[in-house]
Design a protein around this motif. Structure first.
Motif, PDB file in Angstrom:
ATOM      1  N   ARG A  39      -5.572   3.609  -1.243  1.00 55.08           N
ATOM      2  CA  ARG A  39      -4.631   2.526  -0.976  1.00 55.08           C
ATOM      3  C   ARG A  39      -3.846   2.784   0.302  1.00 55.08           C
ATOM      4  NH1 ARG A  39      -2.603   2.909  -7.128  1.00 55.08           N
ATOM      5  NH2 ARG A  39      -4.239   1.639  -8.114  1.00 55.08           N
ATOM      6  N   THR A  40      -3.471   4.043   0.499  1.00 51.11           N
ATOM      7  CA  THR A  40      -2.727   4.392   1.705  1.00 51.11           C
ATOM      8  C   THR A  40      -3.560   4.167   2.953  1.00 51.11           C
ATOM      9  OG1 THR A  40      -1.343   6.009   0.539  1.00 51.11           O
ATOM     10  CG2 THR A  40      -1.581   6.293   2.909  1.00 51.11           C
ATOM     11  N   GLU A  41      -4.825   4.558   2.915  1.00 46.60           N
ATOM     12  CA  GLU A  41      -5.681   4.355   4.083  1.00 46.60           C
ATOM     13  C   GLU A  41      -5.846   2.869   4.393  1.00 46.60           C
ATOM     14  OE1 GLU A  41      -8.949   6.257   6.592  1.00 46.60           O
ATOM     15  OE2 GLU A  41      -9.396   6.575   4.477  1.00 46.60           O
ATOM     16  N   VAL A  42      -6.102   2.067   3.377  1.00 39.98           N
ATOM     17  CA  VAL A  42      -6.265   0.626   3.585  1.00 39.98           C
ATOM     18  C   VAL A  42      -4.986   0.028   4.159  1.00 39.98           C
ATOM     19  CG1 VAL A  42      -6.525  -1.585   2.394  1.00 39.98           C
ATOM     20  CG2 VAL A  42      -8.074   0.303   1.874  1.00 39.98           C
ATOM     21  N   ARG A  82       2.295  -1.520   2.148  1.00 39.19           N
ATOM     22  CA  ARG A  82       1.807  -0.464   1.268  1.00 39.19           C
ATOM     23  C   ARG A  82       2.224  -0.699  -0.189  1.00 39.19           C
ATOM     24  NH1 ARG A  82       0.350   2.159  -2.048  1.00 39.19           N
ATOM     25  NH2 ARG A  82      -0.250   4.361  -2.174  1.00 39.19           N
ATOM     26  N   GLU A  83       3.434  -1.169  -0.421  1.00 33.30           N
ATOM     27  CA  GLU A  83       3.919  -1.373  -1.788  1.00 33.30           C
ATOM     28  C   GLU A  83       3.165  -2.478  -2.513  1.00 33.30           C
ATOM     29  OE1 GLU A  83       8.028  -1.969  -1.029  1.00 33.30           O
ATOM     30  OE2 GLU A  83       8.501   0.188  -0.987  1.00 33.30           O
ATOM     31  N   ASP A 130       6.365   6.349  -2.152  1.00 36.50           N
ATOM     32  CA  ASP A 130       7.690   6.932  -1.966  1.00 36.50           C
ATOM     33  C   ASP A 130       7.896   7.249  -0.487  1.00 36.50           C
ATOM     34  OD1 ASP A 130      10.054   8.291  -1.986  1.00 36.50           O
ATOM     35  OD2 ASP A 130       9.452   9.816  -3.447  1.00 36.50           O
ATOM     36  N   PRO A 131       8.570   6.368   0.260  1.00 40.42           N
ATOM     37  CA  PRO A 131       8.780   6.629   1.693  1.00 40.42           C
ATOM     38  C   PRO A 131       9.511   7.935   1.959  1.00 40.42           C
ATOM     39  CG  PRO A 131       9.290   4.343   1.159  1.00 40.42           C
ATOM     40  CD  PRO A 131       9.090   5.046  -0.140  1.00 40.42           C
ATOM     41  N   GLU A 132      10.426   8.303   1.076  1.00 41.16           N
ATOM     42  CA  GLU A 132      11.166   9.548   1.287  1.00 41.16           C
ATOM     43  C   GLU A 132      10.243  10.757   1.197  1.00 41.16           C
ATOM     44  OE1 GLU A 132      14.352  11.503  -1.434  1.00 41.16           O
ATOM     45  OE2 GLU A 132      15.439  10.257   0.024  1.00 41.16           O
TER      46      GLU A 132
END
Length: 361
Positions: free
Chosen positions: A46-49, A129-130, A136-138
């Motif tokens: 998901r992060t890559e997409v 992304r969400e 978690d951006p932090e």
């Protein structure tokens, strides 16, 4: 409907090049276990997409492959095929850095441009992304800091190198810089080494960055470390080690900095940039000390031992060059000296090595 007529797995990754009945080629990636193990397989895909669509569709930036088709529930994604580009690290291993000076420059420029184009756009990225799942951006921003706290200074005690009050104070300054990047907050693919940039072996390099499974917004100068300090694959990355009488390569670190400054003007400030780069390089070097117990078990002459020494000394050199964080520079130097004594086989003259000399596995 995509009709695949040819499938070639690109070992050792979960990646394949496919050819359709129309003669087109594409890259297929699918979920599978990762050595780091810190994120689920679904999270990484998901992060890559999200990162690739953010660059191509939100920012209209042509620095990475485009997502053509995604099926996240099924665990695979189809990407643009960037051939005939090949990984830069393979070229460096095969021909040496001098033969690929222009491609090293393109690598540095692409990394700087990624930071320049994405700085200040974190909110836009995380909205995208969400939509694909929890994030978690932090954690993205503080990941390097957390590893440094856990894996950095504790090993110094094992090596008998005292941590004095001045060192602790500078360590706190470095942590604060990395934890609160300010204008230096930008997107990283999470692994900025030379294996994750593709370039054309002939003609203009036309560089593209790949592998965004661990992408996130963090201090942008983590992406510059690989231009100054040897990463896991290298013994030395100095651009001063060219054949006698050859034309010197422009400093890749400065090429990166100029590209970054186009979108982050604070990179032109000598003091701000020097402290930030030094903090990132020292953080990387100290974090690599987690390998100390493993390397103690290696046979004498194992390149990994000398490589850890080289990493610490390179970080100290960056600090001295930028007149920043002198206490941490001294700490890195003392740790390197302690390792040279601990492992006589690692007491190596690194200036005798070629630039981008590979570490033997």
């Amino acid at each position: 409907m995509i009709n695949v007529v040819e499938w070639t797995r690109l070992e050792p990754w979960r990646v394949a090049r496919v050819r359709t009945d129309r003669g087109e080629t594409m890259i297929v990636k699918w979920m599978g276990p990762h050595a780091a193990g810190k994120h689920t397989e679904a999270w990484r895909l998901r992060t890559e997409v999200a990162a690739l669509r953010f660059l191509a569709e939100d920012l209209k930036v042509d620095l990475a492959p485009r997502v053509l088709v995604e099926d996240l529930p099924a665990g695979h994604v189809i990407l643009e095929d960037l051939a005939p580009r090949v990984a830069l690290d393979g070229l460096l291993r095969g021909d040496g850095a001098f033969a690929h000076a222009v491609r090293l420059e393109a690598f540095a420029r692409a990394r700087g441009e990624l930071g320049a184009f994405t700085a200040g756009r974190a909110e836009l990225y995380y909205r995208r992304r969400e939509r694909l799942g929890q994030v978690d951006p932090e954690a993205d921003r503080l990941g390097h800091v957390a590893r440094l706290r856990q894996e950095g200074l504790p090993q110094a005690e094992v090596l008998g190198v005292p941590i004095t009050g001045p060192v602790e104070r500078e360590f706190a300054l470095a942590l604060a810089e990395l934890a609160d990047p300010g204008p230096f907050l930008a997107l990283s693919n999470g692994d900025p080494e030379a294996n994750n940039v593709l370039v054309c072996a002939d003609g203009p390099p036309d560089a593209r960055l790949i592998d965004f499974e661990f992408a996130g917004f963090t201090h942008v100068l983590h992406d510059a470390v690989c231009l100054h300090v040897p990463g896991p694959a290298w013994m030395r990355v100095s651009v001063s080690a060219w054949p006698a009488g050859s034309t010197p390569l422009p400093q890749v670190g400065e090429i990166y900095r100029r590209a970054l400054a186009a979108g982050v003007p604070q990179a032109e400030d000598e003091r701000l940039y020097g402290v930030a780069l030094t903090a990132a390089c020292v953080a990387f070097a100290l974090t690599r000390l987690w390998r100390l117990p493993v390397l103690d078990t290696r046979s004498p002459g194992d390149d990994s031992r000398a490589q850890l020494v080289a990493t610490l000394e390179a970080a100290a050199s960056v600090a001295r060059e930028h007149h920043a964080l002198p206490q941490l520079a001294g700490l890195c130097q003392r740790l390197a000296e302690a390792l040279r004594r601990r492992w006589p086989d690692a007491d190596v003259n690194f200036t005798a090595l070629a630039s981008y000399a590979p570490r033997r596995r």
